[in-house]
Design an enzyme around this catalytic site. Structure first.
Site, mmCIF file in Angstrom:
data_model
loop_
_atom_site.group_PDB
_atom_site.id
_atom_site.type_symbol
_atom_site.label_atom_id
_atom_site.label_comp_id
_atom_site.label_asym_id
_atom_site.label_seq_id
_atom_site.Cartn_x
_atom_site.Cartn_y
_atom_site.Cartn_z
ATOM 1 N N ASP A 1 0.858 -1.183 0.000
ATOM 2 C CA ASP A 1 0.000 0.000 0.000
ATOM 3 C C ASP A 1 0.893 1.231 0.000
ATOM 4 O O ASP A 1 1.723 1.415 0.899
ATOM 5 C CB ASP A 1 -0.891 -0.034 1.255
ATOM 6 C CG ASP A 1 -1.918 1.082 1.243
ATOM 7 O OD1 ASP A 1 -2.181 1.652 0.157
ATOM 8 O OD2 ASP A 1 -2.450 1.385 2.327
ATOM 9 N N ASP B 1 -3.167 2.373 -5.970
ATOM 10 C CA ASP B 1 -1.937 2.396 -5.168
ATOM 11 C C ASP B 1 -1.824 1.220 -4.208
ATOM 12 O O ASP B 1 -1.100 1.285 -3.228
ATOM 13 C CB ASP B 1 -1.873 3.705 -4.377
ATOM 14 C CG ASP B 1 -2.756 3.691 -3.144
ATOM 15 O OD1 ASP B 1 -3.910 3.234 -3.260
ATOM 16 O OD2 ASP B 1 -2.278 4.119 -2.088
ATOM 17 N N GLU B 2 -2.508 0.151 -4.504
ATOM 18 C CA GLU B 2 -2.607 -0.918 -3.515
ATOM 19 C C GLU B 2 -2.782 -2.255 -4.226
ATOM 20 O O GLU B 2 -3.554 -2.354 -5.175
ATOM 21 C CB GLU B 2 -3.863 -0.631 -2.687
ATOM 22 C CG GLU B 2 -3.903 -1.230 -1.337
ATOM 23 C CD GLU B 2 -5.257 -0.948 -0.696
ATOM 24 O OE1 GLU B 2 -5.768 -1.836 -0.026
ATOM 25 O OE2 GLU B 2 -5.809 0.164 -0.898
HETATM 26 MG MG LIG Z 1 -2.508 3.911 0.073
#
Ligand SMILES: [Mg+2]
Length: 396
Positions: free
Chosen positions: A11, A106-107
Site C-alpha cells: 500500500d 496504489d494498492e
Molecule cells: Mg494507500
C-alpha cells in the site's frame, strides 16, 4: 495447519499527496490535501501525513478539512500523474510475482509463494527489496504486510505506516495472539453497525470474538456471516489472489427470433437477463459497481448505456431496477433485435464510493438478498427454470 502461501499486501503511503510532494518539492513537509478547494463541495481524496496530524483524512468533506487544517495546501489533483506513477508501481509488482491483484491505483496483493525462493525464501528480504525498488524508481514510499493470507497481509501493511514492513506469524496460536488485542473494527468488513451490535454483546476486541466461539457468532449473525467472522477473528482466509485476468464483466444477451417493439416483452426479457447476470455474479463471489444494457436495432445498430452505482450490488432486483431505468430513458423508437444486460467493475469486497462497506450489517434490501439466495439455491438444485419471480411493479 499454517497456510503455506506467502502473500504481500503493498500500500503506497498517502499516494496522491506523496506524488504531489515528489513533483513539487516546495510541498515537502507541508499539509497537502487533494480533492479541491475548501469552499467546494466534494470530499478529500488524499491527505499528506502532515495534514493527517490535523485530523484530515480521505472521504472527509473538503469544508471540514478546511476547518480542521486552515493552513492546508489544497490541490485539485492530477489524475494523469497519479495514473502514471501507478503504472510504474504495478510494473515493479509484476517483476516480483505473476500473481498481482490490484485493489486500487496504489494498492495490491501479491502472491509470492512461487517466487520467494529467488530471495532465498526470506520474505523480509523480498519485501524490503520491493520497497527499495519502488523508492528507487518512483521516489515514493510503500508499506508492506506479509502473511499467509490476504486478510492478515492487509492488516499488517497498515500496522507500521508510513514506510513500514510488518510480518504476521504463521502458527495458528501466534496468529490468534497477534489478532487478540486489536479492535474488532480492524476486521475486514466490520463496519460501524456490526461494531455496535458486537459492543452490545460486550465484544470490543478480536480476542473477545475468538472467545465467543463459532456457535455463538452464528447465533448472532447467521450461518454465513457468523462463520466468516469467526474465521477472520482466527486469522483464516482462503481467498486466492486474483491475478491480472479476473472476470472484467458478466453479461447475458438475448436475440429475438422476430424483431420486437412491445415494451412489455422487453421488460420481461430484461428481467430474465438481470436474473441470469445476478445469479452468475453471486456465484462468482463478486460485487458489481456498474450496470449496463445493450440494445441492437432492427437495422443492426448497437447502443449501450450504463450506470455507475453509488454502492456495489449483487442483487437481481437492484440490477433489474437499474436496467429498467436505463432502458426507459433510452426508449428505442424502433423494433429491437437484441437486448443485453451486463455488470462490470467487479470487486471481491462490497464497495461504496471509495470506502469499504460493512460486510455484516444488514444490506440495503435484506429481504431481497435473502430471496436471491433462496432462489439461487432452488435453481442450483432443480434447474434454472424451476423458479420464476413474479413481476409486481409493472402492469401487465
Ligand atoms: Mg494507500
Amino acid at each position: 495447519m499454517p497456510d503455506p502461501r506467502c502473500i504481500l499486501h503493498v500500500d503506497m503511503d498517502a499516494f496522491f499527496a506523496s506524488v504531489e510532494q515528489r513533483d513539487f518539492p516546495e510541498l515537502k513537509g507541508k499539509p497537502v490535501i487533494i480533492g479541491g478547494k475548501p469552499d467546494q463541495r466534494g470530499v478529500v481524496s488524499a491527505a499528506s501525513y502532515e495534514a493527517r496530524k490535523f485530523g484530515v483524512h480521505s472521504a472527509m468533506p473538503l469544508r471540514e478539512a478546511g476547518r480542521r487544517c486552515p493552513e492546508g495546501i489544497f490541490r485539485p489533483g492530477r489524475m494523469q500523474a497519479y495514473r502514471q506513477a501507478s503504472r510504474h508501481i504495478f510494473e515493479i509488482f509484476d517483476r516480483f510475482s505473476p500473481y498481482v491483484q490490484g485493489l486500487s491505483v496504489d494498492e495490491a496483493f501479491l502472491d509470492v509463494t512461487g517466487s520467494l525462493h529467488l530471495w532465498g525464501d526470506d520474505e523480509v528480504k523480498m519485501g524490503e527489496a520491493l520497497r527499495a525498488e519502488i523508492f528507487e524508481k518512483c521516489q515514493l514510499t510503500a508499506s508492506v504486510g506479509i502473511a499467509g493470507n490476504k486478510f492478515l497481509a492487509k492488516l499488517a501493511s497498515d500496522m507500521d505506516k508510513p514506510n513500514g514492513l510488518t510480518v504476521v506469524p504463521r502458527e495458528a496460536e501466534e496468529i490468534r495472539t497477534f489478532l487478540a488485542p486489536l479492535d474488532v473494527g480492524r476486521i475486514w468488513g466490520v463496519g460501524k453497525k456490526t461494531k455496535q451490535r458486537l459492543a452490545q454483546q460486550g465484544i470490543r476486541l478480536v480476542g473477545d470474538l475468538q472467545n465467543a466461539g463459532k456457535p455463538q457468532l452464528v447465533k448472532w449473525f447467521g450461518q454465513s456471516s457468523g462463520e466468516h467472522l469467526y474465521a477472520l477473528a482466527n486469522g483464516l482466509d482462503a481467498r486466492p489472489v486474483h491475478d491480472r485476468e479476473p472476470e472484467k464483466s458478466i453479461s447475458n444477451e438475448h436475440t429475438y427470433t422476430v424483431n420486437q417493439d412491445a415494451r412489455e416483452v422487453h421488460h420481461q426479457t430484461l428481467l430474465r437477463l438481470s436474473e441470469k447476470v445476478g445469479r452468475r455474479l453471486r456465484a462468482s463471489g463478486y460485487w458489481a459497481s456498474c450496470v449496463q444494457i445493450k440494445i441492437r436495432s432492427d437495422q443492426f445498430q448497437t447502443y449501450t448505456r450504463q450506470k455507475q452505482l453509488a454502492v456495489s450490488t449483487r442483487s437481481d432486483q437492484e440490477i433489474f431496477d437499474t436496467v429498467l431505468d436505463l432502458f426507459e430513458k433510452f426508449d428505442p423508437p424502433w423494433p429491437v433485435r437484441l437486448l443485453g444486460v451486463g455488470v462490470s467493475q467487479l470487486s471481491d469486497v462490497p464497495v461504496g464510493g471509495d470506502a469499504q462497506l460493512d460486510l455484516f450489517s444488514p444490506p440495503p434490501q435484506p429481504k431481497e438478498r435473502k430471496l436471491d439466495a433462496v432462489v439461487d439455491g432452488l435453481r442450483n438444485k432443480y434447474g434454472v427454470t424451476s423458479v420464476k419471480r413474479g413481476r409486481w411493479d409493472l402492469e401487465t
